[in-house]
Motif scaffolding. Structure first.
Motif, PDB file in Angstrom:
ATOM      1  N   LYS A  36      -1.898  13.518  -5.534  1.00 35.31           N
ATOM      2  CA  LYS A  36      -0.827  13.789  -6.505  1.00 35.31           C
ATOM      3  C   LYS A  36      -1.417  14.125  -7.870  1.00 35.31           C
ATOM      4  CE  LYS A  36       1.836  10.044  -5.700  1.00 35.31           C
ATOM      5  NZ  LYS A  36       3.028   9.162  -5.828  1.00 35.31           N
ATOM      6  N   VAL A  37      -2.397  13.344  -8.281  1.00 35.49           N
ATOM      7  CA  VAL A  37      -3.038  13.576  -9.573  1.00 35.49           C
ATOM      8  C   VAL A  37      -3.677  14.970  -9.593  1.00 35.49           C
ATOM      9  CG1 VAL A  37      -4.925  12.833 -11.089  1.00 35.49           C
ATOM     10  CG2 VAL A  37      -3.402  11.129 -10.069  1.00 35.49           C
ATOM     11  N   ALA A  38      -4.363  15.336  -8.525  1.00 41.95           N
ATOM     12  CA  ALA A  38      -5.020  16.648  -8.457  1.00 41.95           C
ATOM     13  C   ALA A  38      -4.002  17.781  -8.562  1.00 41.95           C
ATOM     14  CB  ALA A  38      -5.833  16.761  -7.164  1.00 41.95           C
ATOM     15  N   VAL A  39      -2.866  17.641  -7.883  1.00 40.58           N
ATOM     16  CA  VAL A  39      -1.814  18.666  -7.963  1.00 40.58           C
ATOM     17  C   VAL A  39      -1.284  18.775  -9.386  1.00 40.58           C
ATOM     18  CG1 VAL A  39       0.580  19.166  -7.294  1.00 40.58           C
ATOM     19  CG2 VAL A  39      -1.101  18.579  -5.546  1.00 40.58           C
ATOM     20  N   ALA A  40      -0.998  17.631 -10.005  1.00 38.42           N
ATOM     21  CA  ALA A  40      -0.441  17.632 -11.363  1.00 38.42           C
ATOM     22  C   ALA A  40      -1.421  18.239 -12.363  1.00 38.42           C
ATOM     23  CB  ALA A  40      -0.059  16.206 -11.767  1.00 38.42           C
ATOM     24  N   VAL A  41      -2.688  17.861 -12.273  1.00 35.53           N
ATOM     25  CA  VAL A  41      -3.707  18.375 -13.192  1.00 35.53           C
ATOM     26  C   VAL A  41      -3.882  19.883 -12.995  1.00 35.53           C
ATOM     27  CG1 VAL A  41      -6.183  18.345 -13.751  1.00 35.53           C
ATOM     28  CG2 VAL A  41      -4.923  16.192 -13.494  1.00 35.53           C
ATOM     29  N   ALA A  42      -4.032  20.317 -11.757  1.00 38.41           N
ATOM     30  CA  ALA A  42      -4.227  21.744 -11.480  1.00 38.41           C
ATOM     31  C   ALA A  42      -3.028  22.570 -11.938  1.00 38.41           C
ATOM     32  CB  ALA A  42      -4.490  21.960  -9.987  1.00 38.41           C
ATOM     33  N   THR A  43      -1.830  22.065 -11.697  1.00 33.94           N
ATOM     34  CA  THR A  43      -0.625  22.792 -12.096  1.00 33.94           C
ATOM     35  C   THR A  43      -0.546  22.919 -13.615  1.00 33.94           C
ATOM     36  OG1 THR A  43       0.525  22.014 -10.120  1.00 33.94           O
ATOM     37  CG2 THR A  43       1.890  22.894 -11.894  1.00 33.94           C
ATOM     38  N   ALA A  44      -0.808  21.818 -14.317  1.00 29.17           N
ATOM     39  CA  ALA A  44      -0.784  21.859 -15.783  1.00 29.17           C
ATOM     40  C   ALA A  44      -1.828  22.832 -16.316  1.00 29.17           C
ATOM     41  CB  ALA A  44      -1.004  20.460 -16.347  1.00 29.17           C
ATOM     42  N   GLU A  45      -3.043  22.767 -15.780  1.00 26.82           N
ATOM     43  CA  GLU A  45      -4.112  23.639 -16.279  1.00 26.82           C
ATOM     44  C   GLU A  45      -3.863  25.106 -15.949  1.00 26.82           C
ATOM     45  OE1 GLU A  45      -7.771  20.467 -16.578  1.00 26.82           O
ATOM     46  OE2 GLU A  45      -7.769  21.848 -14.867  1.00 26.82           O
ATOM     47  N   TYR A  46      -3.248  25.366 -14.816  1.00 24.90           N
ATOM     48  CA  TYR A  46      -2.898  26.748 -14.471  1.00 24.90           C
ATOM     49  C   TYR A  46      -1.967  27.335 -15.517  1.00 24.90           C
ATOM     50  CZ  TYR A  46      -0.587  30.634 -12.157  1.00 24.90           C
ATOM     51  OH  TYR A  46      -0.063  31.870 -11.875  1.00 24.90           O
ATOM     52  N   HIS A  47      -0.947  26.578 -15.884  1.00 22.22           N
ATOM     53  CA  HIS A  47       0.047  27.093 -16.829  1.00 22.22           C
ATOM     54  C   HIS A  47      -0.430  27.047 -18.276  1.00 22.22           C
ATOM     55  CE1 HIS A  47       3.297  28.006 -14.070  1.00 22.22           C
ATOM     56  NE2 HIS A  47       2.877  26.964 -13.376  1.00 22.22           N
ATOM     57  N   LEU A  48      -1.262  26.077 -18.614  1.00 22.59           N
ATOM     58  CA  LEU A  48      -1.815  26.008 -19.969  1.00 22.59           C
ATOM     59  C   LEU A  48      -2.966  26.985 -20.180  1.00 22.59           C
ATOM     60  CD1 LEU A  48      -1.865  22.131 -20.322  1.00 22.59           C
ATOM     61  CD2 LEU A  48      -0.481  23.691 -21.725  1.00 22.59           C
ATOM     62  N   GLY A  93       0.793  -1.230   0.000  1.00 22.30           N
ATOM     63  CA  GLY A  93       0.000   0.000   0.000  1.00 22.30           C
ATOM     64  C   GLY A  93       0.818   1.268   0.000  1.00 22.30           C
ATOM     65  N   ILE A  94       1.916   1.277  -0.767  1.00 21.73           N
ATOM     66  CA  ILE A  94       2.759   2.480  -0.794  1.00 21.73           C
ATOM     67  C   ILE A  94       1.933   3.661  -1.260  1.00 21.73           C
ATOM     68  CG2 ILE A  94       4.688   3.580  -1.987  1.00 21.73           C
ATOM     69  CD1 ILE A  94       6.227   1.079  -1.725  1.00 21.73           C
ATOM     70  N   GLY A  95       1.725   4.591  -0.377  1.00 21.65           N
ATOM     71  CA  GLY A  95       0.975   5.789  -0.707  1.00 21.65           C
ATOM     72  C   GLY A  95      -0.522   5.649  -0.602  1.00 21.65           C
ATOM     73  N   GLY A  96      -1.070   4.610  -1.169  1.00 20.18           N
ATOM     74  CA  GLY A  96      -2.514   4.391  -1.138  1.00 20.18           C
ATOM     75  C   GLY A  96      -3.267   5.248  -2.146  1.00 20.18           C
ATOM     76  N   LYS A  97      -4.546   4.933  -2.310  1.00 22.91           N
ATOM     77  CA  LYS A  97      -5.384   5.603  -3.312  1.00 22.91           C
ATOM     78  C   LYS A  97      -5.599   7.082  -3.018  1.00 22.91           C
ATOM     79  CE  LYS A  97      -7.907   1.588  -4.962  1.00 22.91           C
ATOM     80  NZ  LYS A  97      -9.216   0.980  -5.205  1.00 22.91           N
ATOM     81  N   GLN A  98      -5.750   7.436  -1.754  1.00 24.14           N
ATOM     82  CA  GLN A  98      -5.983   8.840  -1.427  1.00 24.14           C
ATOM     83  C   GLN A  98      -4.758   9.698  -1.723  1.00 24.14           C
ATOM     84  OE1 GLN A  98      -7.334   8.702   2.647  1.00 24.14           O
ATOM     85  NE2 GLN A  98      -9.476   8.530   2.020  1.00 24.14           N
ATOM     86  N   ARG A  99      -3.581   9.166  -1.413  1.00 26.87           N
ATOM     87  CA  ARG A  99      -2.351   9.916  -1.700  1.00 26.87           C
ATOM     88  C   ARG A  99      -2.175  10.083  -3.202  1.00 26.87           C
ATOM     89  NH1 ARG A  99       3.434   9.385  -2.133  1.00 26.87           N
ATOM     90  NH2 ARG A  99       4.386  11.175  -1.139  1.00 26.87           N
ATOM     91  N   LEU A 100      -2.450   9.010  -3.955  1.00 31.10           N
ATOM     92  CA  LEU A 100      -2.359   9.093  -5.409  1.00 31.10           C
ATOM     93  C   LEU A 100      -3.344  10.125  -5.952  1.00 31.10           C
ATOM     94  CD1 LEU A 100      -1.316   8.202  -8.178  1.00 31.10           C
ATOM     95  CD2 LEU A 100      -2.961   6.312  -8.091  1.00 31.10           C
ATOM     96  N   ALA A 101      -4.562  10.130  -5.445  1.00 32.96           N
ATOM     97  CA  ALA A 101      -5.566  11.097  -5.898  1.00 32.96           C
ATOM     98  C   ALA A 101      -5.100  12.529  -5.653  1.00 32.96           C
ATOM     99  CB  ALA A 101      -6.898  10.839  -5.203  1.00 32.96           C
TER     100      ALA A 101
END
Length: 197
Positions: free
Chosen positions: A28-40, A18-26
């Motif tokens: 990370k995904v939210a940070v990556a998506v928000a960061t990309a959309e902010y700059h794009l 359970g390295i990280g788990g589903k909530q931690r992954l979610a």
């Protein structure tokens, strides 16, 4: 002993461990998506996941952006055979990205928990391809010598953080924090305080 990314590996480190788990992954995904959309300055359309394993990022990404196109590559024959068709995963080694260009530059490029396991030659071969394939933001999650690590240490390469910063800067990536890097394409448009000086 050769490291095998087979079902036992994914069971051990991602299901039972359970390295990280589903909530931690979610998160990370939210940070990556928000960061990309902010700059794009628009919604995310395309995602390339290099070293995707079983494609764990796919479901949380599509939950946030159902219309996004997701493409993953991994060197695990098990993961590609089992999930390739359903999750749009294909086989490739990291070093193959020296020449492999499977798509136009993407809005979000992911390479999570991969580079610190690669030998330096393979890393050097594949890195320029990541810069060419990223048209927005790259989420490059890496652990360095300065970090305390937990989990799989087989083949772990404890390089200093400065090693990665130097190589990414040489390719034109600009650091944004939280494992996010602005692509060479967008780097010139960043304001002075969006990226460290």
């Amino acid at each position: 002993m050769t490291k095998r990314y087979d079902r036992n590996y994914f069971d051990r480190w991602y299901r039972r461990g359970g390295i990280g788990g589903k909530q931690r992954l979610a998160r990370k995904v939210a940070v990556a998506v928000a960061t990309a959309e902010y700059h794009l300055e628009r919604p995310l359309r395309t995602v390339l996941d290099i070293g995707c394993g079983e494609g764990a990022w796919r479901a949380p990404l599509l939950k946030l952006r159902p219309k996004a196109s997701y493409l993953g590559f991994d060197s695990s024959e098990y993961a590609i055979t089992r999930y390739g068709r359903r999750r749009n995963l294909r086989f490739a080694q990291f070093g193959d990205f020296a020449q492999l260009r499977p798509c136009a530059p993407v809005d979000l490029l992911i390479c999570s928990d991969v580079m610190h396991y690669l030998d330096t030659r393979e890393l050097a071969r594949g890195l320029p391809g990541l810069a060419e394939l990223c048209g927005g933001v790259a989420f490059l999650e890496i652990f360095a010598r300065e970090d305390e690590t937990e989990g799989d240490n087989h083949d772990y390469q404890p390089r200093p953080a400065s090693f990665y910063r130097r190589h990414f800067a040489a390719l034109g990536f600009k650091p944004l924090g939280s494992h996010c890097w602005l692509s060479p394409t967008l780097a010139e448009g960043a304001t002075a305080l969006e990226v460290p000086g």
